[in-house]
Write a protein that holds these residues in place. Structure first.
Motif, mmCIF file in Angstrom:
data_model
loop_
_atom_site.group_PDB
_atom_site.id
_atom_site.type_symbol
_atom_site.label_atom_id
_atom_site.label_comp_id
_atom_site.label_asym_id
_atom_site.label_seq_id
_atom_site.Cartn_x
_atom_site.Cartn_y
_atom_site.Cartn_z
ATOM 1 N N THR A 250 0.847 -1.194 0.000
ATOM 2 C CA THR A 250 0.000 0.000 0.000
ATOM 3 C C THR A 250 0.881 1.243 0.000
ATOM 4 O O THR A 250 1.809 1.348 0.801
ATOM 5 C CB THR A 250 -0.907 0.017 1.245
ATOM 6 N N PRO A 251 0.626 2.200 -0.880
ATOM 7 C CA PRO A 251 1.458 3.409 -0.961
ATOM 8 C C PRO A 251 1.529 4.156 0.367
ATOM 9 O O PRO A 251 0.548 4.224 1.109
ATOM 10 C CB PRO A 251 0.750 4.260 -2.024
ATOM 11 N N GLU A 252 2.692 4.696 0.647
ATOM 12 C CA GLU A 252 2.883 5.468 1.871
ATOM 13 C C GLU A 252 2.416 6.909 1.712
ATOM 14 O O GLU A 252 2.298 7.638 2.694
ATOM 15 C CB GLU A 252 4.361 5.446 2.284
ATOM 16 N N SER A 253 2.170 7.329 0.470
ATOM 17 C CA SER A 253 1.746 8.709 0.233
ATOM 18 C C SER A 253 0.556 8.741 -0.711
ATOM 19 O O SER A 253 0.255 7.749 -1.387
ATOM 20 C CB SER A 253 2.899 9.534 -0.363
ATOM 21 N N ALA A 254 -0.137 9.874 -0.728
ATOM 22 C CA ALA A 254 -1.304 10.068 -1.591
ATOM 23 C C ALA A 254 -1.293 11.491 -2.134
ATOM 24 O O ALA A 254 -0.833 12.415 -1.462
ATOM 25 C CB ALA A 254 -2.587 9.804 -0.801
ATOM 26 N N THR A 255 -1.781 11.637 -3.369
ATOM 27 C CA THR A 255 -1.882 12.958 -3.986
ATOM 28 C C THR A 255 -3.243 13.547 -3.630
ATOM 29 O O THR A 255 -4.280 13.091 -4.118
ATOM 30 C CB THR A 255 -1.717 12.867 -5.513
ATOM 31 N N VAL A 256 -3.247 14.562 -2.763
ATOM 32 C CA VAL A 256 -4.488 15.088 -2.179
ATOM 33 C C VAL A 256 -4.735 16.525 -2.650
ATOM 34 O O VAL A 256 -3.805 17.338 -2.727
ATOM 35 C CB VAL A 256 -4.407 15.056 -0.641
ATOM 36 N N GLN A 257 -5.999 16.831 -2.942
ATOM 37 C CA GLN A 257 -6.361 18.192 -3.343
ATOM 38 C C GLN A 257 -6.362 19.105 -2.120
ATOM 39 O O GLN A 257 -6.928 18.778 -1.076
ATOM 40 C CB GLN A 257 -7.731 18.201 -4.008
ATOM 41 N N GLN A 258 -5.721 20.269 -2.281
ATOM 42 C CA GLN A 258 -5.644 21.246 -1.199
ATOM 43 C C GLN A 258 -6.809 22.237 -1.275
ATOM 44 O O GLN A 258 -7.582 22.245 -2.241
ATOM 45 C CB GLN A 258 -4.308 21.992 -1.278
ATOM 46 N N GLY B 253 -7.240 24.291 -4.370
ATOM 47 C CA GLY B 253 -7.462 23.555 -5.618
ATOM 48 C C GLY B 253 -6.229 22.868 -6.167
ATOM 49 O O GLY B 253 -6.329 22.085 -7.111
ATOM 50 N N SER B 254 -5.059 23.136 -5.579
ATOM 51 C CA SER B 254 -3.828 22.497 -6.045
ATOM 52 C C SER B 254 -3.741 21.070 -5.497
ATOM 53 O O SER B 254 -4.501 20.678 -4.603
ATOM 54 C CB SER B 254 -2.612 23.311 -5.594
ATOM 55 N N TRP B 255 -2.796 20.314 -6.040
ATOM 56 C CA TRP B 255 -2.608 18.925 -5.602
ATOM 57 C C TRP B 255 -1.255 18.781 -4.926
ATOM 58 O O TRP B 255 -0.259 19.317 -5.400
ATOM 59 C CB TRP B 255 -2.703 17.972 -6.798
ATOM 60 N N VAL C 68 -8.617 12.498 -3.359
ATOM 61 C CA VAL C 68 -7.317 11.923 -3.735
ATOM 62 C C VAL C 68 -7.330 11.596 -5.218
ATOM 63 O O VAL C 68 -8.320 11.048 -5.740
ATOM 64 C CB VAL C 68 -7.017 10.652 -2.907
ATOM 65 N N ARG C 69 -6.224 11.902 -5.900
ATOM 66 C CA ARG C 69 -6.109 11.611 -7.330
ATOM 67 C C ARG C 69 -5.187 10.411 -7.538
ATOM 68 O O ARG C 69 -4.134 10.299 -6.906
ATOM 69 C CB ARG C 69 -5.558 12.832 -8.074
ATOM 70 N N VAL C 70 -5.610 9.512 -8.435
ATOM 71 C CA VAL C 70 -4.811 8.324 -8.752
ATOM 72 C C VAL C 70 -4.602 8.255 -10.266
ATOM 73 O O VAL C 70 -5.567 8.295 -11.032
ATOM 74 C CB VAL C 70 -5.501 7.029 -8.265
ATOM 75 N N ARG C 71 -3.327 8.139 -10.676
ATOM 76 C CA ARG C 71 -3.003 8.058 -12.099
ATOM 77 C C ARG C 71 -2.854 6.597 -12.534
ATOM 78 O O ARG C 71 -2.746 5.707 -11.701
ATOM 79 C CB ARG C 71 -1.706 8.814 -12.369
ATOM 80 N N PRO C 72 -2.835 6.362 -13.846
ATOM 81 C CA PRO C 72 -2.667 4.993 -14.346
ATOM 82 C C PRO C 72 -1.390 4.348 -13.819
ATOM 83 O O PRO C 72 -0.329 4.979 -13.769
ATOM 84 C CB PRO C 72 -2.601 5.182 -15.870
ATOM 85 N N GLY C 73 -1.489 3.084 -13.411
ATOM 86 C CA GLY C 73 -0.324 2.357 -12.926
ATOM 87 C C GLY C 73 -0.042 2.535 -11.450
ATOM 88 O O GLY C 73 0.795 1.817 -10.884
ATOM 89 N N GLU C 74 -0.737 3.466 -10.796
ATOM 90 C CA GLU C 74 -0.502 3.704 -9.374
ATOM 91 C C GLU C 74 -1.375 2.790 -8.514
ATOM 92 O O GLU C 74 -2.459 2.382 -8.921
ATOM 93 C CB GLU C 74 -0.792 5.169 -9.023
#
Length: 217
Positions: free
Chosen positions: A118-126, A129-131, A145-151
């Motif tokens: 399981t990933p230790e970090s996540a891309t979260v919207q602030q 509006g930034s990520w 939370v945003r998830v890209r292909p392959g993640e």
């Protein structure tokens, strides 16, 4: 977790001496002879110590469990003079418990390996509006939370926008990727195969489906 080397040796010694006691009996030795009784007692002591301790705890707590019943069975066999049988029953039960411990340990290790994936970090919207990439354990409930292909998906959640296919085999065992769209649930530790999507977090890191599975096991 696991089986200690000492436990393996004790079970092995118990089995060897129990077998010798049985063979001696088969070859005509009196089951109540000093040799057979000594071998049997040695096997019972080597393989049944933990069972006896657990059985005693069951007595003190007024709980009838398998350990208590095994102690009763062994004492009963000794009382009627079936010493080799008492020794063999003790060994077989100790062997069964060791096999069970191995099985449980393998299950724990398999799930623990999934947790480590399981990933230790996540891309979260602030708020602006930034990520921003932050530690998964610090992501708040309801965060986007945003998830890209392959993640790998870092937390449990519900898709808020976008769509993709997700490999859920680590959680559900499904062999084929599952189509995911807005409103569908995603699980921590699963793999986003194609497409970018955003999801709202429904469980923090310590309470994801995967985390609950390992606790249950």
């Amino acid at each position: 977790y696991g089986v200690s080397a000492r436990s393996k040796w004790l079970v092995g010694i118990s089995g060897a001496t129990a077998l010798i006691a049985e063979i001696s009996s088969w070859m005509g030795a009196d089951e109540k002879s000093l040799l057979v009784i000594a071998l049997s007692l040695f096997a019972i002591a080597a393989g049944g110590m933990q069972t006896a301790k657990k059985g005693w705890i069951a007595v003190k707590t007024f709980t009838l469990n398998i350990n208590f019943l095994m102690v009763v069975a062994v004492i009963g066999a000794m009382t009627i003079g079936e010493w080799p049988e008492a020794a063999m029953v003790t060994f077989l039960f100790a062997l069964a418990e060791m096999i069970e411990a191995y099985s449980l340990d393998r299950a724990r290790n398999a799930i623990r390996n999934l947790m480590e994936m399981t990933p230790e970090s996540a891309t979260v919207q602030q708020s602006d509006g930034s990520w921003k990439e932050i530690v998964a354990g610090e992501v708040a409930m309801g965060a986007l939370v945003r998830v890209r292909p392959g993640e790998r998906i870092p937390l449990d959640g519900i898709i808020a926008s976008g769509q993709s296919t997700v490999n859920q085999a680590p959680i559900t065992g499904e062999s084929m990727p599952v189509e995911k769209k807005v409103g569908d649930t995603v699980f921590a530790g699963t793999i986003n195969e194609r497409g970018t999507f955003e999801f709202k977090v429904t469980a923090n890191k310590g309470n994801t489906t995967l985390a609950r599975i390992i606790r249950s096991v």
